[in-house]
Write a protein that holds these residues in place. Structure first.
Motif, mmCIF file in Angstrom:
data_model
loop_
_atom_site.group_PDB
_atom_site.id
_atom_site.type_symbol
_atom_site.label_atom_id
_atom_site.label_comp_id
_atom_site.label_asym_id
_atom_site.label_seq_id
_atom_site.Cartn_x
_atom_site.Cartn_y
_atom_site.Cartn_z
ATOM 1 N N THR A 335 37.598 36.387 -35.142
ATOM 2 C CA THR A 335 38.318 36.638 -33.895
ATOM 3 C C THR A 335 37.361 37.060 -32.791
ATOM 4 N N ALA A 336 36.411 37.939 -33.109
ATOM 5 C CA ALA A 336 35.447 38.392 -32.102
ATOM 6 C C ALA A 336 34.644 37.210 -31.563
ATOM 7 N N VAL A 337 34.226 36.320 -32.446
ATOM 8 C CA VAL A 337 33.436 35.161 -32.016
ATOM 9 C C VAL A 337 34.277 34.218 -31.173
ATOM 10 N N GLN A 338 35.492 33.944 -31.602
ATOM 11 C CA GLN A 338 36.352 33.022 -30.861
ATOM 12 C C GLN A 338 36.690 33.535 -29.463
ATOM 13 N N ARG A 339 36.787 34.845 -29.312
ATOM 14 C CA ARG A 339 37.109 35.405 -27.999
ATOM 15 C C ARG A 339 35.885 35.489 -27.090
ATOM 16 N N ALA A 340 34.708 35.653 -27.681
ATOM 17 C CA ALA A 340 33.512 35.867 -26.868
ATOM 18 C C ALA A 340 32.765 34.591 -26.530
ATOM 19 N N VAL A 341 32.830 33.599 -27.398
ATOM 20 C CA VAL A 341 32.045 32.373 -27.216
ATOM 21 C C VAL A 341 32.894 31.326 -26.510
ATOM 22 N N PRO A 342 32.356 30.656 -25.481
ATOM 23 C CA PRO A 342 33.110 29.601 -24.801
ATOM 24 C C PRO A 342 33.552 28.522 -25.781
ATOM 25 N N ALA A 343 34.748 27.989 -25.555
ATOM 26 C CA ALA A 343 35.314 27.014 -26.487
ATOM 27 C C ALA A 343 34.424 25.792 -26.645
ATOM 28 N N HIS A 344 33.723 25.403 -25.567
ATOM 29 C CA HIS A 344 32.923 24.182 -25.641
ATOM 30 C C HIS A 344 31.674 24.335 -26.511
ATOM 31 N N ALA A 345 31.310 25.580 -26.876
ATOM 32 C CA ALA A 345 30.107 25.817 -27.693
ATOM 33 C C ALA A 345 30.437 26.440 -29.043
ATOM 34 N N LEU A 346 31.717 26.577 -29.363
ATOM 35 C CA LEU A 346 32.116 27.360 -30.531
ATOM 36 C C LEU A 346 31.641 26.734 -31.842
ATOM 37 N N ALA A 347 31.748 25.419 -31.984
ATOM 38 C CA ALA A 347 31.327 24.782 -33.235
ATOM 39 C C ALA A 347 29.831 24.934 -33.458
ATOM 40 N N ARG A 348 29.034 24.801 -32.378
ATOM 41 C CA ARG A 348 27.590 24.943 -32.532
ATOM 42 C C ARG A 348 27.205 26.363 -32.908
ATOM 43 N N VAL A 349 27.808 27.337 -32.251
ATOM 44 C CA VAL A 349 27.508 28.730 -32.564
ATOM 45 C C VAL A 349 27.901 29.037 -34.014
ATOM 46 N N THR A 350 29.060 28.548 -34.427
ATOM 47 C CA THR A 350 29.513 28.767 -35.806
ATOM 48 C C THR A 350 28.574 28.107 -36.814
ATOM 49 N N SER A 351 28.041 26.933 -36.458
ATOM 50 C CA SER A 351 27.150 26.237 -37.392
ATOM 51 C C SER A 351 25.884 27.045 -37.654
ATOM 52 N N TYR A 352 25.356 27.734 -36.627
ATOM 53 C CA TYR A 352 24.171 28.566 -36.844
ATOM 54 C C TYR A 352 24.506 29.752 -37.746
ATOM 55 N N ASP A 353 25.710 30.281 -37.623
ATOM 56 C CA ASP A 353 26.160 31.356 -38.511
ATOM 57 C C ASP A 353 26.141 30.875 -39.959
ATOM 58 N N TRP A 354 26.750 29.725 -40.215
ATOM 59 C CA TRP A 354 26.774 29.170 -41.563
ATOM 60 C C TRP A 354 25.367 28.864 -42.068
ATOM 61 N N LEU A 355 24.527 28.323 -41.188
ATOM 62 C CA LEU A 355 23.179 27.934 -41.600
ATOM 63 C C LEU A 355 22.387 29.138 -42.092
ATOM 64 N N LEU A 356 22.366 30.214 -41.299
ATOM 65 C CA LEU A 356 21.594 31.394 -41.685
ATOM 66 C C LEU A 356 22.188 32.069 -42.917
ATOM 67 N N SER A 357 23.501 32.038 -43.039
ATOM 68 C CA SER A 357 24.142 32.677 -44.186
ATOM 69 C C SER A 357 23.863 31.916 -45.469
ATOM 70 N N LEU A 358 24.037 30.593 -45.430
ATOM 71 C CA LEU A 358 23.873 29.795 -46.645
ATOM 72 C C LEU A 358 22.415 29.659 -47.054
ATOM 73 N N ALA A 359 21.501 29.666 -46.072
ATOM 74 C CA ALA A 359 20.085 29.474 -46.402
ATOM 75 C C ALA A 359 19.549 30.608 -47.258
ATOM 76 N N ALA A 360 20.138 31.803 -47.145
ATOM 77 C CA ALA A 360 19.643 32.943 -47.920
ATOM 78 C C ALA A 360 20.039 32.865 -49.385
ATOM 79 N N MET A 361 21.069 32.108 -49.708
ATOM 80 C CA MET A 361 21.551 32.077 -51.089
ATOM 81 C C MET A 361 20.577 31.380 -52.034
ATOM 82 N N PRO A 362 20.054 30.178 -51.702
ATOM 83 C CA PRO A 362 19.065 29.579 -52.609
ATOM 84 C C PRO A 362 17.847 30.465 -52.817
ATOM 85 N N LEU A 363 17.474 31.213 -51.777
ATOM 86 C CA LEU A 363 16.341 32.129 -51.903
ATOM 87 C C LEU A 363 16.644 33.211 -52.935
#
Length: 405
Positions: A335-363
């Protein structure tokens, strides 16, 4: 002269009263239920077919690597094109890949190469699907209803985490793991069908180069200190979770009473996640990101208790509390992200969240066994506890985290 009167705006309708969100939630819950049954079925199927843990690692890696490599591109596609269309397309792709795996397993002589390729294609489709979830939620409900909508999505996710493994066990023991993949394919097909009826508000972005889109998305991340510092904490959490999932079963079997302890721990964790999601639907903290990050820091507790071989009931309770913190964080953070990030950039911002989160698991998966063989499981468990507790709690020092309300 009549005094002017003001009336309070009517309360926002519950998101479940919005047809498009109800459909979105139903489709999402179905696909999540099918997905929750897959890990156990895939592991048993590959091990039964090959007898090799290396083969299982290969198949899992084929699913993870394309997802990590393509996530930023998936964010660009989610913003540049209609998120509903992207999600629908990826559902159809994943329906095909899971059906292919199911047919291979039902045939009795599965090809490891075919399984690996199918999982790689499914992982690539997931890279495009994951960034669309947040834009879809934001595009189907009013801004005032976002928190309740995200809480409902989180409750659905936690419910599938409870039911998925039980469903997988039933299918594997009765009709074989192949039918678990057929079921997953069916859930993706139904989800795609449901998405055709969902109406989503969309904010298109101007056509530019791929590099410009990627740079703009990263700038949106960097411009918010509360966001990128929280991502460090989330990445540390995922790495620590990989350590716990790698070393925890052995500790439970050798020091805490056997495999039953580990099974109970996982089930209590699933219940804790559900309770945390339910709490998030009823309680909106004044400082959402700060509160959620501090809740995430509680994951250090079960890591420490496993390291010192604390009594099983205490360790299980700590893991349930930690998973409740995760269940609470998910809708609050979304909710915090959806309210703060412009709608036109939301998917890109979310993708970086997923990328950094998932990259730590194989490590975490790679380093935990190496460290345990050198110094014993206590060292990597304690190091993971310090990292996750320190990184999540340290976000309280960031001005943006404290100010965001």
């Amino acid at each position: 002269m009549t005094a002017a009167t003001t009336t309070a705006p009517p309360p926002a309708p519950h998101p479940l009263r919005t047809r498009s969100f109800r459909l979105l939630l139903t489709g999402r819950a179905l696909s999540l239920l099918g997905d929750a049954a897959i890990p156990a079925a895939l592991a048993l199927a590959v091990l039964e077919a090959t007898g090799s843990t290396s083969a299982l690692a290969l198949v899992l890696g084929c699913a993870m690597v394309p997802k990590l490599l393509l996530l930023p591109l998936g964010g660009v596609v989610g913003d540049r094109f209609d998120a509903r269309t992207v999600a629908l397309t990826t559902d159809l792709v994943r329906c095909g890949t899971q059906l292919l795996v199911g047919i291979q397993l039902l045939g009795g002589t599965p090809s490891l190469a075919v399984l690996a390729v199918a999982e790689a294609l499914g992982g690539a489709a997931g890279a495009f699907a994951m960034p669309t979830v947040s834009p879809l939620v934001k595009g189907t409900v009013a801004t005032e209803s976002l928190h309740r909508a995200n809480a409902a999505m989180s409750v659905a996710r936690s419910a599938t985490r409870l039911g998925g493994p039980a469903l997988a066990g039933t299918l594997v023991l009765t009709v074989g793991p192949g039918w678990a993949f057929v079921l997953d394919a069916a859930t993706f097909a139904v989800s795609a069908l449901i998405l055709t009826a969902v109406k989503v508000k969309r904010v298109p972005i101007p056509r530019r180069s791929l590099r410009a889109d990627l740079v703009e998305g990263w700038q949106e991340v960097r411009s918010r200190d509360w966001y990128w510092t929280s991502l460090i904490g989330h990445s540390a959490w995922n790495g620590a979770a990989a350590v716990l999932m790698t070393l925890g079963p052995a500790v439970a079997v050798q020091r805490l009473g056997g495999g039953t302890t580990w099974v109970v721990l996982l089930q209590v964790g699933a219940v804790g996640f559900l309770l945390g999601a339910l709490l998030a639907g009823r309680f909106t903290p004044r400082r959402p990101v700060l509160t959620a990050n501090l809740g995430l820091a509680t994951y250090a507790l079960p890591l420490v208790l496993l390291a010192v071989a604390a009594p099983a009931p205490l360790t299980i309770a700590a893991y349930g509390l930690a998973q409740a913190g995760l269940g609470f964080l998910s809708p609050v953070w979304d909710t915090a992200v959806q309210r703060a990030v412009p709608a036109h950039a939301l998917a890109r911002v979310t993708s970086y969240d997923w990328l950094l989160s998932l990259a730590a698991m194989p490590l975490g998966y790679a380093l935990a066994p190496l460290a345990a063989s050198a110094w014993g499981p206590e060292v990597p468990l304690l190091v993971a506890a310090v990292l996750v507790g320190g990184c999540c709690a340290a976000t309280a020092l960031v001005p943006g985290v404290r100010r965001l309300s």
